[in-house]
Design an enzyme around this catalytic site. Structure first.
Site, PDB file in Angstrom:
ATOM      1  N   MET A  44       0.845  -1.200   0.000  1.00  0.00           N
ATOM      2  CA  MET A  44       0.000   0.000   0.000  1.00  0.00           C
ATOM      3  C   MET A  44       0.880   1.251   0.000  1.00  0.00           C
ATOM      4  O   MET A  44       0.399   2.350   0.268  1.00  0.00           O
ATOM      5  CB  MET A  44      -0.938   0.014   1.202  1.00  0.00           C
ATOM      6  CG  MET A  44      -1.920  -1.153   1.182  1.00  0.00           C
ATOM      7  SD  MET A  44      -3.418  -0.862   2.129  1.00  0.00           S
ATOM      8  CE  MET A  44      -2.762  -0.528   3.736  1.00  0.00           C
ATOM      9  N   GLU A  49      11.801  -0.051   5.104  1.00  0.00           N
ATOM     10  CA  GLU A  49      12.733  -1.174   4.936  1.00  0.00           C
ATOM     11  C   GLU A  49      12.023  -2.529   4.892  1.00  0.00           C
ATOM     12  O   GLU A  49      12.527  -3.474   4.288  1.00  0.00           O
ATOM     13  CB  GLU A  49      13.769  -1.183   6.073  1.00  0.00           C
ATOM     14  CG  GLU A  49      14.758  -0.031   6.017  1.00  0.00           C
ATOM     15  CD  GLU A  49      15.687  -0.134   4.818  1.00  0.00           C
ATOM     16  OE1 GLU A  49      15.942  -1.252   4.348  1.00  0.00           O
ATOM     17  OE2 GLU A  49      16.142   0.925   4.338  1.00  0.00           O
ATOM     18  N   GLY A  50      10.860  -2.631   5.564  1.00  0.00           N
ATOM     19  CA  GLY A  50      10.111  -3.897   5.516  1.00  0.00           C
ATOM     20  C   GLY A  50       9.685  -4.214   4.087  1.00  0.00           C
ATOM     21  O   GLY A  50       9.899  -5.326   3.583  1.00  0.00           O
ATOM     22  N   HIS A  51       9.085  -3.225   3.418  1.00  0.00           N
ATOM     23  CA  HIS A  51       8.701  -3.422   2.011  1.00  0.00           C
ATOM     24  C   HIS A  51       9.932  -3.727   1.156  1.00  0.00           C
ATOM     25  O   HIS A  51       9.901  -4.597   0.293  1.00  0.00           O
ATOM     26  CB  HIS A  51       8.061  -2.142   1.449  1.00  0.00           C
ATOM     27  CG  HIS A  51       6.804  -1.701   2.141  1.00  0.00           C
ATOM     28  ND1 HIS A  51       6.749  -0.557   2.899  1.00  0.00           N
ATOM     29  CD2 HIS A  51       5.556  -2.222   2.157  1.00  0.00           C
ATOM     30  CE1 HIS A  51       5.523  -0.391   3.357  1.00  0.00           C
ATOM     31  NE2 HIS A  51       4.776  -1.387   2.934  1.00  0.00           N
ATOM     32  N   GLY A 164       5.045  -9.997   4.235  1.00  0.00           N
ATOM     33  CA  GLY A 164       5.822  -9.849   5.457  1.00  0.00           C
ATOM     34  C   GLY A 164       5.180 -10.629   6.597  1.00  0.00           C
ATOM     35  O   GLY A 164       3.966 -10.597   6.790  1.00  0.00           O
ATOM     36  N   GLN A 170      -2.430 -12.253   8.021  1.00  0.00           N
ATOM     37  CA  GLN A 170      -2.615 -12.051   6.578  1.00  0.00           C
ATOM     38  C   GLN A 170      -1.902 -13.159   5.786  1.00  0.00           C
ATOM     39  O   GLN A 170      -2.448 -13.681   4.808  1.00  0.00           O
ATOM     40  CB  GLN A 170      -2.050 -10.680   6.202  1.00  0.00           C
ATOM     41  CG  GLN A 170      -2.048 -10.372   4.727  1.00  0.00           C
ATOM     42  CD  GLN A 170      -1.679  -8.917   4.491  1.00  0.00           C
ATOM     43  OE1 GLN A 170      -2.518  -8.036   4.642  1.00  0.00           O
ATOM     44  NE2 GLN A 170      -0.448  -8.658   4.132  1.00  0.00           N
ATOM     45  N   VAL A 193      11.009  -6.730   9.686  1.00  0.00           N
ATOM     46  CA  VAL A 193      12.119  -5.765   9.736  1.00  0.00           C
ATOM     47  C   VAL A 193      11.781  -4.739  10.819  1.00  0.00           C
ATOM     48  O   VAL A 193      10.661  -4.214  10.862  1.00  0.00           O
ATOM     49  CB  VAL A 193      12.321  -5.084   8.371  1.00  0.00           C
ATOM     50  CG1 VAL A 193      13.412  -4.024   8.456  1.00  0.00           C
ATOM     51  CG2 VAL A 193      12.678  -6.127   7.315  1.00  0.00           C
ATOM     52  N   SER A 202       6.526   0.072  10.170  1.00  0.00           N
ATOM     53  CA  SER A 202       5.152   0.138   9.667  1.00  0.00           C
ATOM     54  C   SER A 202       4.918   1.530   9.112  1.00  0.00           C
ATOM     55  O   SER A 202       5.415   2.519   9.663  1.00  0.00           O
ATOM     56  CB  SER A 202       4.165  -0.120  10.821  1.00  0.00           C
ATOM     57  OG  SER A 202       2.852   0.276  10.447  1.00  0.00           O
TER      58      SER A 202
END
Ligand code: AMP
Length: 296
Positions: A44, A49-51, A164, A170, A193, A202
């Site tokens: 979204m 860094e997670g993405h 993730g 999810q 992450v 987030s």
């Protein structure tokens, strides 16, 4: 991987951006016809860094990396943050390109949900607990997620899709959907992450005021306390220790629960299989989630 540009698409910092399903299909037809593997990273946006870890994993494994960028209205409840959800498309395109994405699918809402749109994809059971509990976000949240992800799977037809572990429920729901509906895609779940102080990254962390940002680190400490307590005493003792960590930071969780990571059935004791401990809590104006997988 170089994708030839079509007239209606445009390149931003080396990544090709498409807005329409038809453009997406024609951009992928060549590589698919040549037997190249396609990796999909649904997001979204407001990338962190997670993405980027998902894009890096896709880049390492697949010939073509597609990132979707779509703030999906059907997964937001009426009182949720759809309007104020953070957005910065130019920055996202730059970061996606730097991380190695080849193609970004960033459709307008009407492209995904045209007039008269009336179909929903729903996974029952798994979506009615934890965040899906009707007293919380409710199963409608996951109905929105599975509907849009099913559409993305149909439009992109990826070999691998990357998610993730931060959103552990999810992952369980999407794995079940893919299995039940025979989507020929491998679902990869990648580790959470975190910021240097342990807070899970987030897009919603941007809502936190400094004092709440500090308090939010209690989620990670609580999960660590659960794992420690479960290993040294019992899972119940661990959960109690986790609750104490949250209470010490003035956080009243929506839930802090131990569940099987696939079935999401409650787990009472460590059982020789991985156990998911998940937490959701309001912190200031943000609703935060986090989890740990206790491995045997
Ligand atoms: P979102 O843009 O929040 O829908 O997230 C897109 C994808 O990035 C989802 O698969 C998330 O689980 C994943 N993701 C979000 N935050 C993190 C994180 N801190 N670590 C790893 N993956 C994440």
């Amino acid at each position: 991987m170089n994708l030839a540009l079509t007239d209606s698409s445009h390149a931003t910092a080396g990544v090709k951006v498409v807005r329409a399903k038809s453009e997406l299909r024609s951009a992928l037809a060549g590589p698919r016809g040549e037997g190249r593997s396609i990796g999909l990273v649904p997001t979204m946006g407001y990338l962190h860094e997670g993405h980027l870890s998902l894009i890096h994993a896709a880049r390492a494994e697949c010939d073509v990396v597609v990132m979707s960028l779509f703030v999906n209205p059907t997964q937001f409840g009426p009182d949720e943050d759809l309007e104020r959800y953070p957005r910065d498309e130019q920055r996202d395109l730059r970061l996606a390109a730097e991380a190695g994405a080849d193609l970004v699918y960033a459709p307008p809402v009407e492209e995904v949900y045209p007039d008269g749109f009336s179909t929903r994809v729903e996974v029952s059971g798994l979506t009615e607990v934890l965040c899906g509990d009707p007293a919380r976000r409710g199963p409608g949240h996951f109905r929105g997620v599975t509907t849009v992800v099913a559409k993305l799977f149909n439009s992109v037809d990826p070999d691998v899709a990357y998610f993730g572990q931060k959103d552990a429920q999810q992952v369980a729901v999407i794995r079940r959907m893919a299995r039940d509906l025979d989507f020929p895609v491998r679902i990869e779940a990648l580790p959470i992450v975190r910021e240097a102080d342990g807070l899970a990254r987030s897009s919603r962390n941007s809502y936190l005021e400094p004092a709440d940002r500090e308090r939010a680190t209690a989620l990670r400490r609580a999960l660590a306390a659960v794992e420690r307590g479960a290993r040294q005493e019992t899972l119940a003792a661990g959960i109690e220790a986790g609750r104490c960590e949250l209470a010490a930071a003035g956080i009243d969780p929506e839930y802090l629960e131990a569940r099987d990571p696939d079935s999401l059935e409650p787990v009472a004791e460590l059982n020789g299989r991985p156990v998911l401990v998940a937490v959701a809590a309001p912190v200031g104006v943000a609703r935060l989630i986090d989890n740990v997988l206790i491995r045997p």
